[in-house]
Enzyme design. Structure first.
Site, PDB file in Angstrom:
ATOM      1  N   ASP A  38      -2.917 -17.282   5.484  1.00  0.00           N
ATOM      2  CA  ASP A  38      -3.958 -18.080   4.830  1.00  0.00           C
ATOM      3  C   ASP A  38      -4.659 -18.991   5.834  1.00  0.00           C
ATOM      4  O   ASP A  38      -5.852 -19.264   5.720  1.00  0.00           O
ATOM      5  CB  ASP A  38      -3.384 -18.897   3.665  1.00  0.00           C
TER       6      ASP A  38
ATOM      7  N   TYR B 236       0.808  -1.215   0.000  1.00  0.00           N
ATOM      8  CA  TYR B 236       0.000   0.000   0.000  1.00  0.00           C
ATOM      9  C   TYR B 236       0.845   1.271   0.000  1.00  0.00           C
ATOM     10  O   TYR B 236       0.311   2.370  -0.101  1.00  0.00           O
ATOM     11  CB  TYR B 236      -0.941   0.007   1.203  1.00  0.00           C
TER      12      TYR B 236
ATOM     13  N   LYS C 228       2.738 -13.870   6.479  1.00  0.00           N
ATOM     14  CA  LYS C 228       3.027 -14.899   5.479  1.00  0.00           C
ATOM     15  C   LYS C 228       4.538 -15.147   5.450  1.00  0.00           C
ATOM     16  O   LYS C 228       5.179 -15.228   4.409  1.00  0.00           O
ATOM     17  CB  LYS C 228       2.508 -14.446   4.099  1.00  0.00           C
TER      18      LYS C 228
END
Length: 475
Positions: free
Chosen positions: A333, A161, A232
């Site tokens: 996830d 971002y 992650k």
């Protein structure tokens, strides 16, 4: 303090919110800038401000009031000042410190990519805070939505971002790819395809630690049971993996007497259960399959066990760790299915920017969707509370949209200001209204026997139910 911003006089009946030593000084008549919002924002704000004012009046019997002060961004600002985000709007928010806003459009064409992102970056509002909880009666696609009560702290300024990217085929993209392929990746099997667009994913120690610090402090202040670092890091080891590493470092360096990491809890629990357990036995229980690891790895786990017992067993052992705030981590996830199947195992999530964006929406979907999902962007000394949904222009000025997102963002704002009585009153009024099935079209179509009401009518019912709540309490 200027007498006006954007040509609009500052309310003479209000006072500015102060800030020193990390604390806000809130007067009984704070000036709070608001941005009405684009599209449906107009209807939503009209309904929301009625609810806010009614709650403050009922909760404090006139001893407190908000001096609302309109500032401009988005389509209204563009039409009036030929500027999507006027400098005076930023200056006013800086001056008065706490603001609230409706949804803003994303300008088409050049200039600012996102007004929401621009506000966060200009004011360094590094924490996007999104509480997600269930209100009785709200339609839900899951069997046990009441298990959901999570507050997400999403890093707001870094990650993808940050907007550091180059379009495919531009000289800048070609130059960067050439540098990466010939210098940074030289001699390796990895190469970037020449027809790629390229983006940079920065994640810093500073950005990570200040976000995790705020999440942990909130959890301690509010009696929450855990803070989970979501990442992650199994794939992106030096960005997402570093977020995990730096988060644990911050927790154990700055909050050592108040926290326990999940892995430390295993080591201490093994010792509690068997005071005579050896270091090697403890390590084997803490790290299943250790016997198949390399000697170097085994020795590192033995050292970890010794260090934990030496450092904190006297203060955190013999069950003391169970009273501490748990710091753990989960792969991004994995957390998506866990917030569906066992949401009650999680309390506060601290996440990098992109992960937090996805997860907050996935959680909100279980408890009514973005229509009633509140949010805030908070930094050191400044905060903007906001709708988390878009402008939905096809429904603009039709008095049909659910105003819940801005109303509950106002609840967050009142709690931030320390006006918990007004916040409680709004939440109780909204929950009672939903239980009565007096809801806007988005809920009505999902609820058997519901009555569809307008945006303005929904606000009116909330106010009436706040009044009923006050009467029931007074009895």
């Amino acid at each position: 303090m200027a007498a006006s911003y954007n040509g609009v006089s500052v309310p003479a009946s209000g006072a500015r919110i102060g800030y020193s030593n990390g604390r806000y000084q809130v007067p009984d008549n704070p000036i709070v800038p608001f941005i009405e919002g684009d599209g449906t924002g107009r209807d939503i704000w009209k309904a929301s401000v009625r609810v806010f004012d009614a709650a403050v009046q009922k909760a404090y019997a006139g001893k407190r009031r908000v001096a609302w002060y309109e500032v401009f961004a988005g389509e209204k600002a563009k039409a009036e000042f030929d500027n999507w985000l006027p400098d005076d709007t930023i200056a006013a928010i800086r001056e008065f410190r706490v603001a609230i806003k409706g949804p803003l459009t994303t300008p088409v064409g050049g200039g600012i990519r996102s007004l929401n992102v621009a506000l966060r970056q200009i004011l360094d509002l590094y924490a996007c805070v999104r509480p997600v909880k269930y209100y009785r009666g709200t339609p839900s696609p899951v069997k046990h939505p009441e298990r959901m009560d999570i507050v997400i702290y999403r890093e707001n300024t870094e990650d993808v971002y940050a907007g550091i990217e180059w379009e495919q085929g531009t000289p800048e993209a070609v130059r960067l790819i050439e540098f990466l392929n010939k210098d940074m990746l030289k001699g390796g099997k990895k190469q970037i395809r020449l027809d790629s667009g390229v983006g940079i994913k920065p994640m810093s120690v500073t950005g990570t630690k200040r976000l995790v610090r705020m999440a942990i402090q909130f959890a301690l202040d509010s009696g929450r049971k855990s803070v989970t670092l979501v990442h992650k890091g199994n794939i992106q080891k030096f960005t997402e993996g570093a977020f995990r590493k730096w988060g644990y470092e911050l927790a154990t360096e700055e909050f050592r007497d108040k926290v326990i990491t999940e892995r430390e809890s295993w080591i201490l629990d093994n010792k509690d259960r068997n005071p005579n357990i050896s270091i090697e036995e403890n390590a084997n229980l803490t790290e299943p399959g250790l016997e198949f690891a390399t000697e170097e790895f085994r020795q590192s786990v033995y050292k970890e066990v010794r260090d934990v017992l030496s450092a904190i067993y006297s203060s955190h052992g013999t069950g003391g760790w169970k009273k501490k705030l748990m710091i753990n981590d989960r792969i991004a996830d994995s957390i998506f299915q866990q917030v569906v199947t066992r949401a009650d195992e999680y309390s506060v999530l601290a996440t990098p920017n992109l992960n937090g964006d996805y997860i907050s929406d996935a959680c909100a979907a279980q408890v009514g969707g973005l229509g009633i999902a509140p949010g805030a962007n908070i930094g050191d000394g400044y905060a903007i509370f906001e709708a988390t949904h878009g402008t939905a222009p096809k429904y603009a000025d039709k008095d049909v949209i659910n105003p819940g997102s801005v109303i509950l963002s106002g609840v967050m704002m009142f709690r931030f200001l320390g006006w918990n009585e007004a916040a409680d009153m709004i939440e109780q009024g909204m929950e009672r209204t939903i239980e009565q099935k007096l809801v806007t079209y988005d809920f009505e179509r999902l609820m058997e026997g519901a009555t569809k009401v307008k945006t303005s009518e929904f606000a009116g019912h909330i106010i009436e139910n706040m009044s009923a709540e006050v009467l029931s309490v007074s009895r």
